[in-house]
Enzyme design. Structure first.
Site, mmCIF file in Angstrom:
data_model
loop_
_atom_site.group_PDB
_atom_site.id
_atom_site.type_symbol
_atom_site.label_atom_id
_atom_site.label_comp_id
_atom_site.label_asym_id
_atom_site.label_seq_id
_atom_site.Cartn_x
_atom_site.Cartn_y
_atom_site.Cartn_z
ATOM 1 C CG ASP A 4 -4.733 2.538 19.965
ATOM 2 O OD1 ASP A 4 -5.464 3.509 19.678
ATOM 3 O OD2 ASP A 4 -3.651 2.316 19.392
ATOM 4 C CG HIS A 5 -2.879 4.927 23.667
ATOM 5 N ND1 HIS A 5 -2.607 3.612 23.331
ATOM 6 C CD2 HIS A 5 -1.860 5.668 23.171
ATOM 7 C CE1 HIS A 5 -1.456 3.566 22.667
ATOM 8 N NE2 HIS A 5 -0.988 4.800 22.550
ATOM 9 C CB CYS A 61 -5.614 2.209 16.377
ATOM 10 S SG CYS A 61 -5.191 1.734 14.695
ATOM 11 N N GLY A 62 -4.546 4.855 15.939
ATOM 12 C CA GLY A 62 -3.952 6.058 15.367
ATOM 13 C C GLY A 62 -4.166 6.149 13.869
ATOM 14 C CB THR A 63 -2.851 4.346 11.096
ATOM 15 O OG1 THR A 63 -2.757 3.006 11.626
ATOM 16 C CG2 THR A 63 -1.578 5.124 11.424
ATOM 17 N N GLY A 64 -5.837 3.376 12.110
ATOM 18 C CA GLY A 64 -6.882 2.418 11.719
ATOM 19 C C GLY A 64 -6.283 1.125 11.182
ATOM 20 N N GLY A 66 -3.520 -0.847 12.337
ATOM 21 C CA GLY A 66 -3.204 -1.922 13.281
ATOM 22 C C GLY A 66 -4.447 -2.617 13.806
ATOM 23 C CG HIS A 94 -18.225 -2.835 -4.265
ATOM 24 N ND1 HIS A 94 -17.446 -2.221 -5.215
ATOM 25 C CD2 HIS A 94 -19.511 -2.513 -4.581
ATOM 26 C CE1 HIS A 94 -18.214 -1.573 -6.072
ATOM 27 N NE2 HIS A 94 -19.476 -1.725 -5.701
ATOM 28 N NE ARG A 105 -1.553 9.112 17.291
ATOM 29 C CZ ARG A 105 -0.773 8.242 17.912
ATOM 30 N NH1 ARG A 105 -0.081 7.352 17.207
ATOM 31 N NH2 ARG A 105 -0.672 8.249 19.224
ATOM 32 N NE ARG A 128 -19.164 -5.991 -10.016
ATOM 33 C CZ ARG A 128 -19.958 -4.974 -9.705
ATOM 34 N NH1 ARG A 128 -21.286 -5.148 -9.669
ATOM 35 N NH2 ARG A 128 -19.459 -3.787 -9.426
ATOM 36 C CG HIS A 129 -19.683 -6.985 -5.124
ATOM 37 N ND1 HIS A 129 -18.477 -6.540 -5.624
ATOM 38 C CD2 HIS A 129 -20.627 -6.129 -5.588
ATOM 39 C CE1 HIS A 129 -18.681 -5.457 -6.350
ATOM 40 N NE2 HIS A 129 -19.975 -5.191 -6.350
HETATM 41 C C1 RB5 Z 1 -0.170 3.855 18.736
HETATM 42 O O1 RB5 Z 1 0.855 4.776 18.956
HETATM 43 C C2 RB5 Z 1 -0.307 3.564 17.252
HETATM 44 O O2 RB5 Z 1 0.793 2.846 16.792
HETATM 45 C C3 RB5 Z 1 -1.591 2.834 16.977
HETATM 46 O O3 RB5 Z 1 -2.668 3.583 17.442
HETATM 47 C C4 RB5 Z 1 -1.917 2.537 15.538
HETATM 48 O O4 RB5 Z 1 -1.773 3.662 14.723
HETATM 49 C C5 RB5 Z 1 -1.351 1.330 14.937
HETATM 50 O O5 RB5 Z 1 -1.687 0.923 13.818
#
Ligand code: RB5
Length: 143
Positions: A4-5, A61-64, A66, A94, A105, A128-129
């Protein structure tokens, strides 16, 4: 590759890394900073891998989180959010992860590039995996 952005800049860096390493890369977007919805790109990456159009997928994405949740909704996808080299290596060894996701982020570019390198360099250990992956697969039959 898809982002995403929020993940765009890191995705671009990872695309360059992969191309320099001789990999053929399909960049499924996003391609600019306009805010978009990560599920669209997680789904695109997941579908490309599930269809066999790509060997492995990368989502950012911002956190990976979503983008990995979205990718994991596609049958046959095992997407893992990784934050470092160890989690990247273990996701392959694994969990036989076929999509790796980064949080732009949360994870810096140096660690992300090292983690992607480790993800690509590591094979599934099997043994095992295998049984555990089969149980994950069987969850899709319950749907
Ligand atoms: C976008 O602002 C943010 O919510 C998205 O990139 C992500 O972190 C969601 O999991």
């Amino acid at each position: 590759m898809g982002s995403d952005h929020a993940g765009l800049a890191l995705k671009q860096l990872l695309v360059e890394q992969l191309e320099k390493g001789g990999h053929e890369v399909a960049d499924l977007g996003t391609h600019d900073q306009t805010p978009v919805d990560y599920p669209d790109f997680g789904a695109a990456v997941g579908r490309a891998v599930a269809a066999g159009e790509a060997q492995l997928g990368v989502g950012v994405c911002g956190t990976g989180i979503g983008i990995s949740i979205a990718a994991n909704k596609v049958r046959g996808v095992r997407a893992a959010v990784v934050h470092d080299v160890s989690s990247a290596r273990l996701a392959r060894a694994h969990n036989d992860a076929n999509v790796v996701c980064f949080g732009a982020r949360l994870t810096g570019p140096v660690v992300a590039t090292q983690a992607l390198e480790a993800f690509l360099a590591t094979g599934f250990e099997g043994g095992r995996h295998l049984r555990r992956i089969a149980k994950i697969d069987s969850l899709e039959e319950d749907d």
